[in-house]
Design a protein around this motif. Structure first.
Motif, PDB file in Angstrom:
ATOM      1  N   GLN A  40       0.860  -1.251  -0.043  1.00  0.00           N
ATOM      2  CA  GLN A  40      -0.039   0.048  -0.080  1.00  0.00           C
ATOM      3  C   GLN A  40       1.037   1.156  -0.028  1.00  0.00           C
ATOM      4  O   GLN A  40       0.554   2.190  -0.542  1.00  0.00           O
ATOM      5  N   HIS A  41       2.118   1.211   0.783  1.00  0.00           N
ATOM      6  CA  HIS A  41       2.917   2.513   0.955  1.00  0.00           C
ATOM      7  C   HIS A  41       3.222   2.426  -0.502  1.00  0.00           C
ATOM      8  O   HIS A  41       3.604   3.894  -0.837  1.00  0.00           O
ATOM      9  N   ALA A  42       4.006   1.514  -1.205  1.00  0.00           N
ATOM     10  CA  ALA A  42       4.538   1.719  -2.354  1.00  0.00           C
ATOM     11  C   ALA A  42       3.664   2.138  -3.618  1.00  0.00           C
ATOM     12  O   ALA A  42       3.822   3.261  -4.483  1.00  0.00           O
ATOM     13  N   LEU A  43       2.192   1.763  -3.661  1.00  0.00           N
ATOM     14  CA  LEU A  43       1.488   2.313  -4.404  1.00  0.00           C
ATOM     15  C   LEU A  43       1.006   3.603  -4.058  1.00  0.00           C
ATOM     16  O   LEU A  43       0.539   4.279  -5.115  1.00  0.00           O
ATOM     17  N   THR A  44       0.737   4.127  -2.923  1.00  0.00           N
ATOM     18  CA  THR A  44       0.593   5.444  -2.559  1.00  0.00           C
ATOM     19  C   THR A  44       1.551   6.374  -3.034  1.00  0.00           C
ATOM     20  O   THR A  44       1.288   7.417  -3.827  1.00  0.00           O
ATOM     21  N   CYS A  47       0.995   6.728  -6.707  1.00  0.00           N
ATOM     22  CA  CYS A  47      -0.218   7.624  -6.934  1.00  0.00           C
ATOM     23  C   CYS A  47       0.150   8.926  -6.686  1.00  0.00           C
ATOM     24  O   CYS A  47      -0.302  10.077  -7.332  1.00  0.00           O
ATOM     25  N   MET A  48       0.705   9.222  -5.638  1.00  0.00           N
ATOM     26  CA  MET A  48       1.466  10.734  -5.333  1.00  0.00           C
ATOM     27  C   MET A  48       2.376  11.320  -6.360  1.00  0.00           C
ATOM     28  O   MET A  48       2.054  12.524  -6.964  1.00  0.00           O
ATOM     29  N   ALA A  49       3.020  10.485  -6.732  1.00  0.00           N
ATOM     30  CA  ALA A  49       3.977  11.200  -7.952  1.00  0.00           C
ATOM     31  C   ALA A  49       3.064  10.990  -9.356  1.00  0.00           C
ATOM     32  O   ALA A  49       3.406  12.279  -9.970  1.00  0.00           O
ATOM     33  N   ALA A  50       2.137  10.292  -9.520  1.00  0.00           N
ATOM     34  CA  ALA A  50       1.558  10.497 -10.733  1.00  0.00           C
ATOM     35  C   ALA A  50       0.417  11.797 -10.813  1.00  0.00           C
ATOM     36  O   ALA A  50       0.305  12.361 -11.517  1.00  0.00           O
ATOM     37  N   ARG A  51       0.010  11.969  -9.432  1.00  0.00           N
ATOM     38  CA  ARG A  51      -0.803  13.197  -9.344  1.00  0.00           C
ATOM     39  C   ARG A  51      -0.047  14.523  -9.526  1.00  0.00           C
ATOM     40  O   ARG A  51      -0.838  15.437 -10.018  1.00  0.00           O
ATOM     41  N   GLY A  52       1.167  14.491  -9.292  1.00  0.00           N
ATOM     42  CA  GLY A  52       1.860  15.761  -9.442  1.00  0.00           C
ATOM     43  C   GLY A  52       2.081  16.274 -10.929  1.00  0.00           C
ATOM     44  O   GLY A  52       1.957  17.636 -10.910  1.00  0.00           O
ATOM     45  N   ALA A  82      -7.411  -2.778  -0.089  1.00  0.00           N
ATOM     46  CA  ALA A  82      -6.772  -1.325   0.049  1.00  0.00           C
ATOM     47  C   ALA A  82      -5.779  -1.387  -1.150  1.00  0.00           C
ATOM     48  O   ALA A  82      -5.679  -0.638  -1.871  1.00  0.00           O
ATOM     49  N   SER A  83      -5.119  -2.299  -1.174  1.00  0.00           N
ATOM     50  CA  SER A  83      -4.114  -2.335  -2.336  1.00  0.00           C
ATOM     51  C   SER A  83      -4.860  -2.144  -3.810  1.00  0.00           C
ATOM     52  O   SER A  83      -4.188  -1.604  -4.627  1.00  0.00           O
ATOM     53  N   LEU A  84      -5.544  -3.092  -3.817  1.00  0.00           N
ATOM     54  CA  LEU A  84      -6.339  -3.026  -5.152  1.00  0.00           C
ATOM     55  C   LEU A  84      -7.135  -1.856  -5.445  1.00  0.00           C
ATOM     56  O   LEU A  84      -6.849  -1.082  -6.772  1.00  0.00           O
ATOM     57  N   SER A  89      -6.653   3.288  -8.420  1.00  0.00           N
ATOM     58  CA  SER A  89      -6.394   4.761  -8.064  1.00  0.00           C
ATOM     59  C   SER A  89      -5.271   5.143  -9.006  1.00  0.00           C
ATOM     60  O   SER A  89      -5.382   6.312  -9.836  1.00  0.00           O
ATOM     61  N   LEU A  90      -4.325   4.320  -9.167  1.00  0.00           N
ATOM     62  CA  LEU A  90      -3.105   4.737  -9.933  1.00  0.00           C
ATOM     63  C   LEU A  90      -3.507   4.491 -11.283  1.00  0.00           C
ATOM     64  O   LEU A  90      -2.950   5.424 -11.985  1.00  0.00           O
ATOM     65  N   VAL A  91      -4.215   3.430 -11.788  1.00  0.00           N
ATOM     66  CA  VAL A  91      -4.518   3.478 -13.163  1.00  0.00           C
ATOM     67  C   VAL A  91      -5.384   4.648 -13.786  1.00  0.00           C
ATOM     68  O   VAL A  91      -5.036   5.355 -14.686  1.00  0.00           O
ATOM     69  N   GLN A  92      -6.382   5.065 -12.506  1.00  0.00           N
ATOM     70  CA  GLN A  92      -7.268   6.389 -13.154  1.00  0.00           C
ATOM     71  C   GLN A  92      -6.302   7.490 -13.308  1.00  0.00           C
ATOM     72  O   GLN A  92      -6.403   8.449 -14.167  1.00  0.00           O
TER      73      GLN A  92
END
Length: 145
Positions: A40-44, A47-52, A82-84, A89-92
């Motif tokens: 979950q931390h890795a995916l988060t 996600c944070m990087a992709a959102r930037g 939670a990981s799924l 979210s990452l894909v979105q």
């Protein structure tokens, strides 16, 4: 290295991506048997990087074997809920960041994995609802007769 340090001072996640954060996270996800919290931390972080920025999202899309790994996670469904959710979210985030990132998602068949995940979740919900309806029907008092 001085350039990386300067970039990290200005943009921490951008600097980390330039130094191979996405590749390292992908490696850990492939090789190490990560605990759900670590996954979950890795995916988060991703996600944070992709959102930037769209550029960061594209960097993530260009990471070798990362998108197929996300697709596999979604397809197999062996990760925790939670990981799924974070993977979706990452894909979105990646899909909405730009055309080139969306093309990478299509090429890696990530979107079909999302569709499969959605269908399996919908079927599971429908089956649960049917069982609940049946249980409710059995609890109803018998009508006059």
């Amino acid at each position: 290295a001085g350039g990386d340090a300067e970039l990290c001072r200005r943009d921490l996640l951008g600097g980390w991506l330039k130094m191979g954060l996405a590749e390292r996270l992908r490696y850990l996800a492939e090789v190490a048997d990560l605990e759900p919290a670590a996954r979950q931390h890795a995916l988060t972080l991703l996600c944070m990087a992709a959102r930037g920025s769209p550029a960061r999202a594209l960097t993530i899309c260009r990471t070798p074997r990362l998108l197929p790994l996300v697709a596999s996670m979604l397809r197999c469904g062996d990760a925790d809920a939670a990981s799924l959710a974070l993977a979706l979210s990452l894909v979105q985030l990646l899909a909405s960041s730009g055309r080139e990132s969306a093309a990478f998602l299509l090429e890696a068949e990530v979107l079909s994995s999302c569709h499969a995940r959605f269908l399996s979740a919908t079927r599971a919900t429908a089956a649960h609802d049917a069982v609940s309806d049946l249980a409710d029907a059995r609890r109803l008092p018998a009508g006059p007769g």
